[in-house]
Design an enzyme around this catalytic site. Structure first.
Site, short mmCIF file in Angstrom:
data_model
loop_
_atom_site.label_atom_id
_atom_site.label_comp_id
_atom_site.label_asym_id
_atom_site.label_seq_id
_atom_site.Cartn_x
_atom_site.Cartn_y
_atom_site.Cartn_z
N VAL A 11 0.83 -1.21 0.00
CA VAL A 11 0.00 0.00 0.00
C VAL A 11 0.87 1.27 0.00
O VAL A 11 0.63 2.20 -0.78
CB VAL A 11 -0.96 0.00 1.22
CG1 VAL A 11 -1.69 1.34 1.34
CG2 VAL A 11 -1.95 -1.13 1.11
N PHE A 249 -17.75 -10.04 -8.93
CA PHE A 249 -17.63 -10.80 -7.68
C PHE A 249 -18.76 -11.81 -7.48
O PHE A 249 -19.23 -12.03 -6.38
CB PHE A 249 -17.47 -9.86 -6.48
CG PHE A 249 -16.05 -9.38 -6.39
CD1 PHE A 249 -15.57 -8.43 -7.27
CD2 PHE A 249 -15.17 -9.93 -5.47
CE1 PHE A 249 -14.24 -8.03 -7.25
CE2 PHE A 249 -13.84 -9.53 -5.44
CZ PHE A 249 -13.37 -8.58 -6.34
N ALA A 252 -18.05 -18.25 -8.80
CA ALA A 252 -17.92 -19.33 -7.81
C ALA A 252 -16.55 -19.99 -7.94
O ALA A 252 -15.93 -19.94 -9.00
CB ALA A 252 -19.01 -20.35 -8.02
N CYS A 260 -6.39 -9.66 2.35
CA CYS A 260 -7.44 -8.74 2.82
C CYS A 260 -8.75 -9.40 3.22
O CYS A 260 -9.18 -9.28 4.37
CB CYS A 260 -7.69 -7.68 1.75
SG CYS A 260 -6.18 -6.87 1.25
N LYS A 320 -4.74 -15.56 -6.38
CA LYS A 320 -5.42 -15.23 -7.63
C LYS A 320 -4.34 -15.13 -8.70
O LYS A 320 -3.14 -15.10 -8.36
CB LYS A 320 -6.24 -13.94 -7.49
CG LYS A 320 -5.42 -12.67 -7.27
CD LYS A 320 -6.34 -11.44 -7.24
CE LYS A 320 -5.55 -10.16 -7.13
NZ LYS A 320 -6.39 -8.98 -7.09
C1 UGA Z 1 -9.34 -6.85 -2.26
C2 UGA Z 1 -10.38 -5.82 -2.73
O1 UGA Z 1 -10.91 -6.23 -4.01
C3 UGA Z 1 -9.76 -4.42 -2.86
O2 UGA Z 1 -10.76 -3.48 -3.21
C4 UGA Z 1 -9.14 -4.04 -1.50
O3 UGA Z 1 -8.52 -2.77 -1.55
C5 UGA Z 1 -8.10 -5.07 -1.11
O4 UGA Z 1 -8.75 -6.37 -1.04
C6 UGA Z 1 -7.55 -4.66 0.23
O5 UGA Z 1 -8.29 -4.59 1.21
O6 UGA Z 1 -6.37 -4.24 0.27
P1 UGA Z 1 -7.39 -8.25 -3.45
O7 UGA Z 1 -7.12 -8.88 -2.13
O8 UGA Z 1 -6.27 -7.78 -4.30
O9 UGA Z 1 -8.35 -6.96 -3.28
O10 UGA Z 1 -8.14 -9.37 -4.28
P2 UGA Z 1 -9.49 -9.52 -5.13
O11 UGA Z 1 -9.19 -9.35 -6.55
O12 UGA Z 1 -10.58 -8.72 -4.56
O13 UGA Z 1 -9.79 -11.07 -4.87
C7 UGA Z 1 -9.89 -11.60 -3.54
C8 UGA Z 1 -10.22 -13.07 -3.57
O14 UGA Z 1 -11.56 -13.28 -3.97
C9 UGA Z 1 -9.37 -13.91 -4.52
O15 UGA Z 1 -8.97 -15.08 -3.87
C10 UGA Z 1 -10.29 -14.24 -5.67
O16 UGA Z 1 -9.99 -15.46 -6.29
C11 UGA Z 1 -11.63 -14.30 -4.96
N1 UGA Z 1 -12.78 -14.03 -5.85
C12 UGA Z 1 -12.95 -12.80 -6.39
C13 UGA Z 1 -13.71 -15.03 -6.09
O17 UGA Z 1 -13.60 -16.17 -5.58
N2 UGA Z 1 -14.80 -14.75 -6.89
C14 UGA Z 1 -14.98 -13.53 -7.46
O18 UGA Z 1 -16.00 -13.36 -8.18
C15 UGA Z 1 -14.03 -12.54 -7.21
#
Ligand code: UGA
Length: 435
Positions: A11, A249, A252, A260, A320
């Protein structure tokens, strides 16, 4: 403006560089000398899209400086961003010791008006606490204001999000502080939400929590889909057409991970309990995720009855794609569970890091996905890396001892699976095939 960012983690580094690009002078203070040297030499310390170019550009224009000298950083700046870690404690409380440490260290150098801004994700009430700490440390009241300014950056897209995000949230209780923050963010042309500090702090948690709720909810529906013959992707598409829901989001899979969502959902549950409130939906979200991330092991046990001695190929380790981050990745929990069951594990990830080799030194690390599949009794796709979408299923079938596929991210095409004559295919809510 003259800005000091304390902490050059994910960050802090992104914040420092993105502000430096908007005609601010930024000093980024970091105490880890190895990190500091890398950054001074223009070498990125994390894997992030566009970071390499931005770092080099900011160094060449002298708009950013990396130093371990906190006093210099504070005395030279009008705005101080705190971007240090706030890890979870065992009991799900948030550990703000690093933030407290920073407040104590900077207090002696605040001798004229400065804004102290929290970028780190901190529990509700932290802004108020920082204010009391500064006063306790004999900083004159007229020499500071404290602001909450949470971040909403996604790993992998953090620089894009900083410049083109959906919102900037500013929580403060002073008109002077609000004006300065507005001026700082004006060049970004992003909608600002101006509110009190408690609301700003809670927006951050609520945002991550609601996204996690969406994911866990879809994962539960996906599990139902497999029982009744429905297709979760079509359901997600149909739901996404409704503007009130949004198509994002709703994917599945085998659960959410990263630094986070898992931490922030648990922290919000704990925080609410500390205030005698009970967030039932969020608790269920956490529980569903914990079960969902080890669902592949349950499927394997049902298929084989006894999995001891089997060879399982794990494709994808990161939480991811397009990141090297393995924090709270579902793959870690799956590997742990398989090891408990005395399974032999082979893994492949395009970005595998030293870090995971320290966690699991005794599993086999492969250099490509086919090497990983060779001789295995099952494959589990844990991360949707682009190269896995094009996996040659005929080749996979020939290489594997038994072609049992668990597609934890629903990336394989059902039609190709049917043509490929594999032993079994399991999806997360798109149906299963057993030959
Ligand atoms: C997340 C938030 O999206 C950001 O807005 C936030 O700033 C950040 O956390 C934080 O608090 O610093 P991030 O951890 O980079 O960002 O990851 P995401 O892209 O949001 O994905 C999180 C998890 O959810 C991953 O494991 C992904 O595979 C999963 N996911 C996401 C799903 O299983 N399904 C979805 O439809 C979307």
């Amino acid at each position: 403006m003259n800005i000091c960012v304390i902490g050059a983690g994910y960050v802090g580094l992104i914040t420092a560089l993105c502000f430096s690009k908007k005609e601010n002078k930024v000093i980024c203070v970091e105490k880890n000398l190895e990190k500091l040297n890398m950054l001074r030499n223009g070498t990125p310390t994390i894997f992030e899209n566009g970071l390499n170019e931005l770092l080099k550009e900011s160094l060449s224009t002298n708009s950013v400086q990396f130093t371990e000298n906190l006093e210099f950083g504070i005395r030279s700046s009008d705005i101080i961003f705190i971007a240090v870690g706030t890890p979870a404690k065992e009991n799900w409380d948030v550990d703000i010791a690093q933030v407290e440490g920073v407040i104590n260290q900077i207090s002696p150098y605040i001798e004229k008006y400065k804004l102290v801004v929290t970028k780190s994700t901190v529990p509700v009430g932290t802004q108020r606490y920082i204010k009391s700490k500064l006063l306790e440390n004999n900083v004159e009241r007229e020499n500071f204001d404290v602001v909450s300014n949470p971040e909403f950056l996604r790993e992998g897209k953090a620089i894009y999000d900083f410049f083109y995000g959906d919102k900037i949230v500013i929580g403060c209780d002073s008109g002077k502080a609000e004006e300065t923050m507005k001026k700082l963010y004006e060049p970004f042309k992003i909608k600002m939400v101006l509110t009190n500090p408690e609301t700003a702090e809670l927006i951050k948690y609520t945002s991550n929590a609601l996204l996690s709720v969406k994911i866990s909810f879809m994962n539960e529906i996906a599990n139902l889909c497999n029982e009744v013959g429905a297709d979760i992707d079509v359901i997600a598409y149909a739901l996404g057409l409704d503007k009130r829901i949004s198509p994002l989001f709703l994917r599945a899979g085998i659960g959410y991970g990263g630094s986070c969502f898992p931490k922030d959902t648990k922290a919000l549950v704990k925080m609410s309990e500390n205030h005698n409130c009970n967030l039932e939906i969020l608790k269920a979200t956490v529980n569903v995720n914990e079960k969902q991330r080890v669902l592949p092991v349950k499927i394997l046990k049902e298929y084989y009855k006894n999995i001891e001695g089997k060879i399982v190929a794990i494709l994808g380790l990161t939480f991811k794609p397009d990141t090297d981050d393995i924090r709270e990745a579902s793959s870690l929990y799956i590997i742990e569970e398989l090891l408990k069951n005395k399974v032999n594990i082979k893994v492949y990830d395009p970005m595998v890091t030293k870090e995971i080799k320290n966690i699991f030194p005794d599993i086999t690390y492969c250099d490509d996905m086919y090497e990983c599949l060779a001789g295995s009794d099952a494959m589990i796709i844990c991360t949707e890396w682009s190269e896995f979408y094009n996996i040659d299923l005929f080749k996979a079938g020939e290489l594997m001892a038994q072609s049992v596929i668990i597609d934890g991210r629903n990336i394989l095409d059902m039609k190709n699976i049917k043509d490929a004559n594999i032993n079994a295919y399991y999806s997360i809510g798109k149906g299963n095939i057993k030959n």
